[in-house]
Design a protein around this motif. Sequence first.
Motif, PDB file in Angstrom:
ATOM      1  N   ILE A 141       0.846  -1.197   0.000  1.00 53.85           N
ATOM      2  CA  ILE A 141       0.000   0.000   0.000  1.00 53.85           C
ATOM      3  C   ILE A 141       0.879   1.245   0.000  1.00 53.85           C
ATOM      4  O   ILE A 141       1.773   1.394   0.832  1.00 53.85           O
ATOM      5  CB  ILE A 141      -0.954   0.004   1.208  1.00 53.85           C
ATOM      6  N   ALA A 142       0.622   2.131  -0.957  1.00 53.30           N
ATOM      7  CA  ALA A 142       1.395   3.371  -1.090  1.00 53.30           C
ATOM      8  C   ALA A 142       0.588   4.532  -0.493  1.00 53.30           C
ATOM      9  O   ALA A 142      -0.353   5.020  -1.106  1.00 53.30           O
ATOM     10  CB  ALA A 142       1.702   3.635  -2.562  1.00 53.30           C
ATOM     11  N   TRP A 143       0.963   4.949   0.695  1.00 50.88           N
ATOM     12  CA  TRP A 143       0.289   6.053   1.369  1.00 50.88           C
ATOM     13  C   TRP A 143       0.822   7.382   0.867  1.00 50.88           C
ATOM     14  O   TRP A 143       2.019   7.560   0.682  1.00 50.88           O
ATOM     15  CB  TRP A 143       0.506   5.967   2.879  1.00 50.88           C
ATOM     16  N   THR A 144      -0.076   8.340   0.667  1.00 53.34           N
ATOM     17  CA  THR A 144       0.280   9.697   0.275  1.00 53.34           C
ATOM     18  C   THR A 144      -0.173  10.645   1.374  1.00 53.34           C
ATOM     19  O   THR A 144      -1.346  10.616   1.780  1.00 53.34           O
ATOM     20  CB  THR A 144      -0.412  10.083  -1.053  1.00 53.34           C
ATOM     21  N   GLU A 145       0.745  11.472   1.849  1.00 52.98           N
ATOM     22  CA  GLU A 145       0.387  12.442   2.875  1.00 52.98           C
ATOM     23  C   GLU A 145      -0.419  13.564   2.244  1.00 52.98           C
ATOM     24  O   GLU A 145       0.026  14.203   1.291  1.00 52.98           O
ATOM     25  CB  GLU A 145       1.649  12.995   3.528  1.00 52.98           C
ATOM     26  N   VAL A 146      -1.609  13.792   2.780  1.00 49.72           N
ATOM     27  CA  VAL A 146      -2.499  14.827   2.268  1.00 49.72           C
ATOM     28  C   VAL A 146      -2.349  16.106   3.096  1.00 49.72           C
ATOM     29  O   VAL A 146      -2.433  17.202   2.571  1.00 49.72           O
ATOM     30  CB  VAL A 146      -3.971  14.342   2.295  1.00 49.72           C
ATOM     31  N   ARG A 147      -2.116  15.920   4.398  1.00 51.92           N
ATOM     32  CA  ARG A 147      -2.025  17.070   5.313  1.00 51.92           C
ATOM     33  C   ARG A 147      -1.155  16.658   6.496  1.00 51.92           C
ATOM     34  O   ARG A 147      -1.173  15.500   6.913  1.00 51.92           O
ATOM     35  CB  ARG A 147      -3.440  17.432   5.782  1.00 51.92           C
ATOM     36  N   MET A 148      -0.423  17.621   7.065  1.00 50.88           N
ATOM     37  CA  MET A 148       0.457  17.349   8.207  1.00 50.88           C
ATOM     38  C   MET A 148      -0.254  17.435   9.551  1.00 50.88           C
ATOM     39  O   MET A 148      -0.012  16.636  10.424  1.00 50.88           O
ATOM     40  CB  MET A 148       1.631  18.330   8.210  1.00 50.88           C
ATOM     41  N   SER A 149      -1.103  18.455   9.727  1.00 45.82           N
ATOM     42  CA  SER A 149      -1.687  18.671  11.042  1.00 45.82           C
ATOM     43  C   SER A 149      -3.173  18.989  10.957  1.00 45.82           C
ATOM     44  O   SER A 149      -3.540  20.009  10.383  1.00 45.82           O
ATOM     45  CB  SER A 149      -0.947  19.810  11.739  1.00 45.82           C
ATOM     46  N   PRO A 150      -4.017  18.118  11.523  1.00 47.78           N
ATOM     47  CA  PRO A 150      -3.649  16.787  11.981  1.00 47.78           C
ATOM     48  C   PRO A 150      -3.337  15.882  10.785  1.00 47.78           C
ATOM     49  O   PRO A 150      -3.863  16.075   9.695  1.00 47.78           O
ATOM     50  CB  PRO A 150      -4.879  16.302  12.743  1.00 47.78           C
ATOM     51  N   LEU A 151      -2.479  14.905  11.044  1.00 43.70           N
ATOM     52  CA  LEU A 151      -2.008  14.028   9.975  1.00 43.70           C
ATOM     53  C   LEU A 151      -3.171  13.353   9.245  1.00 43.70           C
ATOM     54  O   LEU A 151      -4.093  12.830   9.857  1.00 43.70           O
ATOM     55  CB  LEU A 151      -1.072  12.959  10.539  1.00 43.70           C
ATOM     56  N   LEU A 152      -3.084  13.384   7.910  1.00 45.43           N
ATOM     57  CA  LEU A 152      -4.079  12.732   7.062  1.00 45.43           C
ATOM     58  C   LEU A 152      -3.332  12.130   5.873  1.00 45.43           C
ATOM     59  O   LEU A 152      -2.647  12.846   5.147  1.00 45.43           O
ATOM     60  CB  LEU A 152      -5.125  13.744   6.568  1.00 45.43           C
ATOM     61  N   CYS A 153      -3.455  10.810   5.706  1.00 43.80           N
ATOM     62  CA  CYS A 153      -2.833  10.109   4.589  1.00 43.80           C
ATOM     63  C   CYS A 153      -3.904   9.325   3.852  1.00 43.80           C
ATOM     64  O   CYS A 153      -4.888   8.896   4.446  1.00 43.80           O
ATOM     65  CB  CYS A 153      -1.760   9.143   5.086  1.00 43.80           C
ATOM     66  N   ARG A 154      -3.670   9.130   2.565  1.00 41.06           N
ATOM     67  CA  ARG A 154      -4.634   8.422   1.728  1.00 41.06           C
ATOM     68  C   ARG A 154      -3.879   7.461   0.818  1.00 41.06           C
ATOM     69  O   ARG A 154      -2.772   7.759   0.362  1.00 41.06           O
ATOM     70  CB  ARG A 154      -5.416   9.423   0.889  1.00 41.06           C
TER      71      ARG A 154
END
Length: 156
Positions: free
Chosen positions: A39-52
């Motif tokens: 699974i390749a996670w992509t960081e969408v936002r740092m704070s609060p952390l959100l990955c997709r």
Amino acid sequence: MKATLRTMSAVMAGIAVGTAGSTACAEDGGLHAVRPDEIAWTEVRMSPLLCRAVIHGDQDRPGSFTFRVRAAAGHRLMPHTHPDERVITVLEGTYWSAVGDIWDESRLIAFPRGSFYVVPAGVPHFSGVLDGETVFQESGTGPSRNDMIPQPAGAR
């Protein structure tokens, strides 16, 4: 027969099928799977952390799609709708969700790990992570989108 049993085990374990670049899991030409370590996670936002992570398909194109979201405490998804039905399974932690067109944290319902729920097409809803980290998987049929609902001042 062994390939079929491996395929059934992968599906029963909740591994999503059919993504580009995935590992073939059966010799029947067409069934693909994604293993957790692929699974390749992509960081969408740092704070609060959100990955997709896109697991299968593309929500911008016709056909089924599945993605996973990893979100930290404090994540909020304000009221919105989708043109398609959405199917959500909570894989880790607790995800909080409610139906309505105005954000109201007091209406959130806890969906702990292992929970499953369906949001019908066009139904306004909102969600968040109140504590810890949550991972959920969401599926729908594209083309799709999030249609955000404008909020009154101070609703967040």
